[in-house]
Design a protein around this motif. Sequence first.
Motif, mmCIF file in Angstrom:
data_model
loop_
_atom_site.group_PDB
_atom_site.id
_atom_site.type_symbol
_atom_site.label_atom_id
_atom_site.label_comp_id
_atom_site.label_asym_id
_atom_site.label_seq_id
_atom_site.Cartn_x
_atom_site.Cartn_y
_atom_site.Cartn_z
ATOM 1 N N SER A 32 72.013 -1.179 -0.284
ATOM 2 C CA SER A 32 72.065 -1.113 -1.752
ATOM 3 C C SER A 32 73.325 -0.402 -2.237
ATOM 4 N N ASN A 33 73.713 0.681 -1.572
ATOM 5 C CA ASN A 33 74.910 1.414 -2.004
ATOM 6 C C ASN A 33 76.205 0.700 -1.623
ATOM 7 N N SER A 34 76.131 -0.180 -0.625
ATOM 8 C CA SER A 34 77.329 -0.954 -0.268
ATOM 9 C C SER A 34 77.654 -1.995 -1.330
ATOM 10 N N LEU A 35 76.700 -2.260 -2.221
ATOM 11 C CA LEU A 35 76.887 -3.253 -3.284
ATOM 12 C C LEU A 35 77.167 -2.612 -4.647
ATOM 13 N N LYS A 36 77.403 -1.305 -4.656
ATOM 14 C CA LYS A 36 77.657 -0.589 -5.905
ATOM 15 C C LYS A 36 79.117 -0.186 -6.035
ATOM 16 N N PRO A 37 79.610 -0.028 -7.265
ATOM 17 C CA PRO A 37 80.923 0.606 -7.460
ATOM 18 C C PRO A 37 80.855 2.076 -7.034
ATOM 19 N N PHE A 38 81.985 2.650 -6.709
ATOM 20 C CA PHE A 38 82.031 4.029 -6.220
ATOM 21 C C PHE A 38 81.383 5.005 -7.201
ATOM 22 N N ALA A 39 81.657 4.860 -8.495
ATOM 23 C CA ALA A 39 81.108 5.784 -9.496
ATOM 24 C C ALA A 39 79.591 5.714 -9.544
ATOM 25 N N GLU A 40 79.037 4.530 -9.387
ATOM 26 C CA GLU A 40 77.579 4.368 -9.441
ATOM 27 C C GLU A 40 76.902 4.998 -8.242
ATOM 28 N N ILE A 41 77.572 4.978 -7.095
ATOM 29 C CA ILE A 41 77.024 5.633 -5.900
ATOM 30 C C ILE A 41 76.879 7.128 -6.140
ATOM 31 N N LEU A 42 77.868 7.727 -6.799
ATOM 32 C CA LEU A 42 77.845 9.171 -7.051
ATOM 33 C C LEU A 42 76.798 9.553 -8.092
ATOM 34 N N THR A 43 76.538 8.684 -9.049
ATOM 35 C CA THR A 43 75.611 9.028 -10.139
ATOM 36 C C THR A 43 74.156 8.775 -9.762
ATOM 37 N N ASN A 44 73.876 7.689 -9.055
ATOM 38 C CA ASN A 44 72.491 7.370 -8.704
ATOM 39 C C ASN A 44 72.454 6.635 -7.365
ATOM 40 N N THR A 45 72.151 7.395 -6.328
ATOM 41 C CA THR A 45 72.175 6.834 -4.974
ATOM 42 C C THR A 45 70.959 5.974 -4.680
ATOM 43 N N SER A 46 69.817 6.331 -5.227
ATOM 44 C CA SER A 46 68.559 5.681 -4.851
ATOM 45 C C SER A 46 68.286 4.373 -5.585
ATOM 46 N N ALA A 47 68.861 4.199 -6.765
ATOM 47 C CA ALA A 47 68.545 3.019 -7.581
ATOM 48 C C ALA A 47 69.198 1.765 -7.013
ATOM 49 N N LEU A 48 68.637 0.619 -7.390
ATOM 50 C CA LEU A 48 69.248 -0.656 -7.041
ATOM 51 C C LEU A 48 70.553 -0.826 -7.822
ATOM 52 N N PRO A 49 71.497 -1.616 -7.314
ATOM 53 C CA PRO A 49 72.763 -1.804 -8.032
ATOM 54 C C PRO A 49 72.547 -2.457 -9.401
ATOM 55 N N LYS A 50 73.244 -1.948 -10.410
ATOM 56 C CA LYS A 50 73.183 -2.584 -11.732
ATOM 57 C C LYS A 50 73.921 -3.921 -11.702
ATOM 58 N N VAL A 51 75.049 -3.922 -11.011
ATOM 59 C CA VAL A 51 75.822 -5.148 -10.799
ATOM 60 C C VAL A 51 76.177 -5.200 -9.316
ATOM 61 N N PHE A 52 75.939 -6.342 -8.685
ATOM 62 C CA PHE A 52 76.225 -6.463 -7.260
ATOM 63 C C PHE A 52 77.732 -6.599 -7.040
ATOM 64 N N GLN A 53 78.289 -5.602 -6.347
ATOM 65 C CA GLN A 53 79.737 -5.508 -6.161
ATOM 66 C C GLN A 53 80.101 -6.072 -4.777
ATOM 67 N N PHE A 54 80.145 -7.391 -4.659
ATOM 68 C CA PHE A 54 80.473 -8.014 -3.376
ATOM 69 C C PHE A 54 81.946 -7.828 -3.017
ATOM 70 N N ASP A 55 82.737 -7.416 -3.994
ATOM 71 C CA ASP A 55 84.154 -7.156 -3.733
ATOM 72 C C ASP A 55 84.339 -6.042 -2.706
ATOM 73 N N ASN A 56 83.336 -5.142 -2.604
ATOM 74 C CA ASN A 56 83.398 -4.085 -1.584
ATOM 75 C C ASN A 56 83.558 -4.680 -0.191
ATOM 76 N N TYR A 57 82.812 -5.756 0.068
ATOM 77 C CA TYR A 57 82.852 -6.374 1.391
ATOM 78 C C TYR A 57 84.194 -7.066 1.632
ATOM 79 N N VAL A 58 84.734 -7.676 0.611
ATOM 80 C CA VAL A 58 86.029 -8.348 0.746
ATOM 81 C C VAL A 58 87.122 -7.330 1.068
ATOM 82 N N ARG A 59 87.134 -6.229 0.322
ATOM 83 C CA ARG A 59 88.150 -5.194 0.538
ATOM 84 C C ARG A 59 87.967 -4.512 1.893
ATOM 85 N N ALA A 60 86.711 -4.218 2.245
ATOM 86 C CA ALA A 60 86.441 -3.581 3.540
ATOM 87 C C ALA A 60 86.849 -4.498 4.686
ATOM 88 N N PHE A 61 86.568 -5.797 4.543
ATOM 89 C CA PHE A 61 86.927 -6.783 5.559
ATOM 90 C C PHE A 61 88.433 -6.787 5.800
#
Length: 275
Positions: A32-61
């Motif tokens: 769930s946190n791998s699909l969040k923007p960095f700021a959202e991870i810091l504010t609410n770790t436990s919640a589901l992503p508000k918007v699925f950030q698949f760009d994280n996977y592209v950049r990490a790849f």
Amino acid sequence: MGHKYSWRTFSVEIVAIVLGLLFLVPFYYVVSNSLKPFAEILTNTSALPKVFQFDNYVRAFEMLDFFNVFKNSLIITIASNVVLVIFCSMAAYMLVRTKKKISNIIFMTFVAAMIIPFQSIMIPLIKTAGNFGLLNSVWGLVIMYLGFGSGMTIFLYHGFIKGIPVELEEAAIIDGCSRFGVFWRIVFPLLKPITVTIVILNSLWIWNDFLLPSLVLQDPELRTIPLATFFFFGQYTKQWDLALAALVLGIIPLLIFFFSMQKHIIKGITSGSIK
């Protein structure tokens, strides 16, 4: 007549479901946190992503150079498993079939080596590896994994081989088969269930290992997935969004491997090796 469904069975099922959910909690946080923007991870770790950030996977790849680090991890894991299975199965076979006191001493030495902490031999190991030219080498790392994995692998093979009747080997020898041929043609095919178990256990360890590759592999081109993922954690900043996406990318091949081998594990447990 079928068994009556009781409250005891229901209670066991509830406990099993609760335990299963507890084991899945870490996976939920990572995915769930791998699909969040960095700021959202810091504010609410436990919640589901508000918007699925698949760009994280592209950049990490891209930043991982995933194809290269995946290739390195795959080569190291496969090569280490191959040498462990070949050498340890033969060693265990000879230790079981050679009825001498020295065989028991050697076997107990391998078992005792399993309890030695890696940290206690880390410095002399690297110094010795440097003297033999094994540092910064994939095959040097494979040789070290052979040494560290031999104890458990021989222990597991040793117990399994003791259950194989000697009469099978004696019949093959009477038919003109050599000792080497007896092992590879008669004994080794019967070791398939325990070999699958050993390969899975060693793959989980080798694929996820960080400390030994970090000491041996200095060349960035030789990095494994855990080593490459570590570089998302800097001295002053930690890129959690990219690091968690990289962790998921590293876990996926292992999950695919485990589930593809699952039927072999179940078959080995239920049917056994000898009919």
